[in-house]
Design a protein around this motif. Structure first.
Motif, short mmCIF file in Angstrom:
data_model
loop_
_atom_site.label_atom_id
_atom_site.label_comp_id
_atom_site.label_asym_id
_atom_site.label_seq_id
_atom_site.Cartn_x
_atom_site.Cartn_y
_atom_site.Cartn_z
N ALA A 1 3.39 8.50 -12.58
CA ALA A 1 2.74 7.46 -11.99
C ALA A 1 3.66 6.30 -12.27
O ALA A 1 3.53 5.41 -11.14
CB ALA A 1 1.19 7.32 -12.50
N ASP A 2 4.31 5.92 -13.13
CA ASP A 2 4.79 4.74 -13.43
C ASP A 2 6.08 4.64 -12.57
O ASP A 2 6.67 3.77 -12.13
CB ASP A 2 5.18 4.70 -15.11
CG ASP A 2 4.38 4.27 -15.83
OD1 ASP A 2 3.23 3.96 -15.51
OD2 ASP A 2 4.30 4.52 -17.02
N ILE A 3 6.70 6.03 -12.46
CA ILE A 3 8.09 5.98 -11.40
C ILE A 3 7.69 6.05 -10.18
O ILE A 3 8.35 5.36 -9.10
CB ILE A 3 8.86 7.18 -12.08
CG1 ILE A 3 8.99 7.20 -13.45
CG2 ILE A 3 10.16 7.19 -11.19
CD1 ILE A 3 10.00 5.97 -14.04
N ASP A 4 6.88 7.11 -9.50
CA ASP A 4 6.65 7.19 -8.41
C ASP A 4 5.03 7.82 -8.27
O ASP A 4 4.84 8.96 -8.28
CB ASP A 4 7.46 8.19 -7.64
CG ASP A 4 7.24 8.33 -6.08
OD1 ASP A 4 6.09 8.06 -5.69
OD2 ASP A 4 8.20 8.95 -5.56
N PRO A 5 4.20 6.85 -7.84
CA PRO A 5 2.64 7.36 -7.72
C PRO A 5 2.20 8.01 -6.77
O PRO A 5 1.24 8.83 -6.68
CB PRO A 5 2.11 5.88 -7.98
CG PRO A 5 2.88 4.87 -7.36
CD PRO A 5 4.24 5.34 -7.98
N ASP A 6 3.20 8.32 -5.76
CA ASP A 6 2.97 9.15 -4.29
C ASP A 6 3.46 10.52 -4.82
O ASP A 6 3.07 11.41 -3.76
CB ASP A 6 3.61 8.62 -3.39
CG ASP A 6 3.36 7.16 -2.93
OD1 ASP A 6 2.09 6.95 -3.36
OD2 ASP A 6 3.99 6.49 -2.36
N VAL A 7 3.85 10.92 -5.69
CA VAL A 7 4.05 12.40 -6.23
C VAL A 7 3.24 12.91 -7.16
O VAL A 7 3.09 12.19 -8.18
CB VAL A 7 5.70 12.32 -6.81
CG1 VAL A 7 5.95 13.91 -7.23
CG2 VAL A 7 6.73 11.88 -5.83
N THR A 8 2.87 13.94 -6.61
CA THR A 8 1.52 14.53 -7.55
C THR A 8 2.30 15.48 -8.56
O THR A 8 3.33 15.72 -8.68
CB THR A 8 0.58 15.64 -6.82
OG1 THR A 8 1.35 16.55 -6.21
CG2 THR A 8 0.21 14.86 -5.63
N LEU A 9 1.56 15.75 -9.65
CA LEU A 9 2.23 16.60 -10.68
C LEU A 9 2.77 17.89 -10.21
O LEU A 9 3.67 18.46 -10.45
CB LEU A 9 0.94 17.08 -11.91
CG LEU A 9 0.89 15.62 -12.95
CD1 LEU A 9 -0.18 15.71 -14.09
CD2 LEU A 9 2.26 15.44 -13.66
N PRO A 10 1.50 18.71 -9.34
CA PRO A 10 2.33 19.96 -8.98
C PRO A 10 3.62 19.77 -8.07
O PRO A 10 4.45 20.62 -8.07
CB PRO A 10 1.11 20.43 -8.00
CG PRO A 10 -0.01 19.79 -8.62
CD PRO A 10 0.29 18.36 -8.89
N GLN A 11 3.73 18.34 -7.29
CA GLN A 11 4.87 18.59 -6.76
C GLN A 11 5.99 18.07 -7.46
O GLN A 11 7.16 18.73 -7.10
CB GLN A 11 4.88 17.40 -5.69
CG GLN A 11 3.87 17.40 -4.49
CD GLN A 11 3.43 16.16 -3.63
OE1 GLN A 11 3.96 14.99 -4.09
NE2 GLN A 11 2.72 16.23 -2.62
N TYR A 12 5.79 17.26 -8.73
CA TYR A 12 6.82 17.09 -9.58
C TYR A 12 7.24 18.65 -10.26
O TYR A 12 8.33 18.73 -10.64
CB TYR A 12 6.37 16.24 -10.57
CG TYR A 12 7.31 15.87 -11.85
CD1 TYR A 12 8.56 15.26 -11.49
CD2 TYR A 12 7.05 16.46 -12.92
CE1 TYR A 12 9.49 15.00 -12.44
CE2 TYR A 12 8.12 16.32 -13.96
CZ TYR A 12 9.19 15.37 -13.79
OH TYR A 12 10.23 15.08 -14.56
N ARG A 13 6.46 19.23 -10.60
CA ARG A 13 6.70 20.62 -11.10
C ARG A 13 7.57 21.48 -10.25
O ARG A 13 8.45 22.22 -10.76
CB ARG A 13 5.18 21.38 -11.43
CG ARG A 13 5.37 22.55 -12.01
CD ARG A 13 5.67 22.36 -13.70
NE ARG A 13 6.09 23.75 -14.07
CZ ARG A 13 7.21 24.29 -14.73
NH1 ARG A 13 7.92 23.37 -15.44
NH2 ARG A 13 7.24 25.32 -15.20
N ALA A 14 7.13 21.46 -8.89
CA ALA A 14 8.12 22.22 -8.21
C ALA A 14 9.63 21.56 -8.12
O ALA A 14 10.55 22.36 -8.11
CB ALA A 14 7.75 21.88 -6.60
N LEU A 15 9.76 20.15 -8.19
CA LEU A 15 10.87 19.30 -8.47
C LEU A 15 11.77 19.98 -9.48
O LEU A 15 12.92 20.10 -9.76
CB LEU A 15 10.85 17.94 -8.47
CG LEU A 15 10.33 17.43 -7.14
CD1 LEU A 15 10.26 15.72 -7.36
CD2 LEU A 15 11.26 17.64 -6.11
N ILE A 16 10.98 20.33 -10.74
CA ILE A 16 11.38 20.64 -12.03
C ILE A 16 11.96 22.21 -11.72
O ILE A 16 13.01 22.47 -12.32
CB ILE A 16 10.36 20.58 -13.15
CG1 ILE A 16 10.02 19.37 -13.44
CG2 ILE A 16 10.82 21.49 -14.44
CD1 ILE A 16 11.19 18.49 -13.99
#
Length: 173
Positions: free
Chosen positions: A37-52
């Motif tokens: 949220a501090d870096i990009d509040p428009d990216v959800t945790l599931p979306q971030y997990r896909a990036l990981i």
């Protein structure tokens, strides 16, 4: 002492470990959510997990990302579509098989993963420092074994061939 006493003790220890892990996982999710949220509040945790997943495993088909995240294919497709629209991932086709479409991290996606990881590292370092007197030497190997057993790829082993991708993959036609 009853002959099943060791099993009973192991059950109590397992229960304590489970409760401790549940509490720790809530704390970890909180740290992950705050970092993102501090870096990009428009990216959800599931979306971030896909990036990981992309950072750890390299280019992936949407079906593979969906399977890794244990979501239905349509959910995975919508999630990946959003990542492409946000410029964090791009679709590409291997020159060896033009029928296959894979998702790849963009430079912006790599930067986001790196920034969030660094933020998490700082927050976790503060927690470790605040609890240094209770850390036992076996904790770090136990946590690494836990992560491995859950299928996590250690960050040191993440796929690092980002620049060479452009040679093997091209944008879909």
């Amino acid at each position: 002492m009853p002959k099943d006493a060791p099993a009973l003790d192991a059950g109590i220890a397992d229960s304590e470990a489970l409760e401790a892990l549940l509490a720790a996982s809530r704390a970890m999710v909180g740290i992950a959510a705050r970092s993102l949220a501090d870096i990009d509040p428009d990216v959800t945790l599931p979306q971030y997990r896909a990036l990981i997943v992309l950072a750890a495993r390299g280019p992936q088909r949407v079906a593979d990302i969906s399977a890794e995240l244990q979501v239905v294919a349509s959910t995975g497709t919508r999630m990946c579509d959003r990542l492409v629209r946000k410029g964090l991932a791009r679709r590409s086709r291997p020159t060896s098989d033009r029928r296959v479409v894979k998702l790849t991290l963009t430079a912006a996606g790599r930067r986001l993963v790196n920034k969030v990881t660094e933020s998490r590292r700082k927050q976790l370092a503060a927690v470790v420092a605040a609890t240094a007197d209770v850390w036992h030497p076996a904790v770090a190997p136990a946590l690494r074994a836990f992560a491995a057993a859950s299928g996590e790829v250690p960050e040191s082993e993440w796929w690092l061939g980002y620049p060479s991708l452009d040679e093997e993959f091209e944008a879909p036609a």
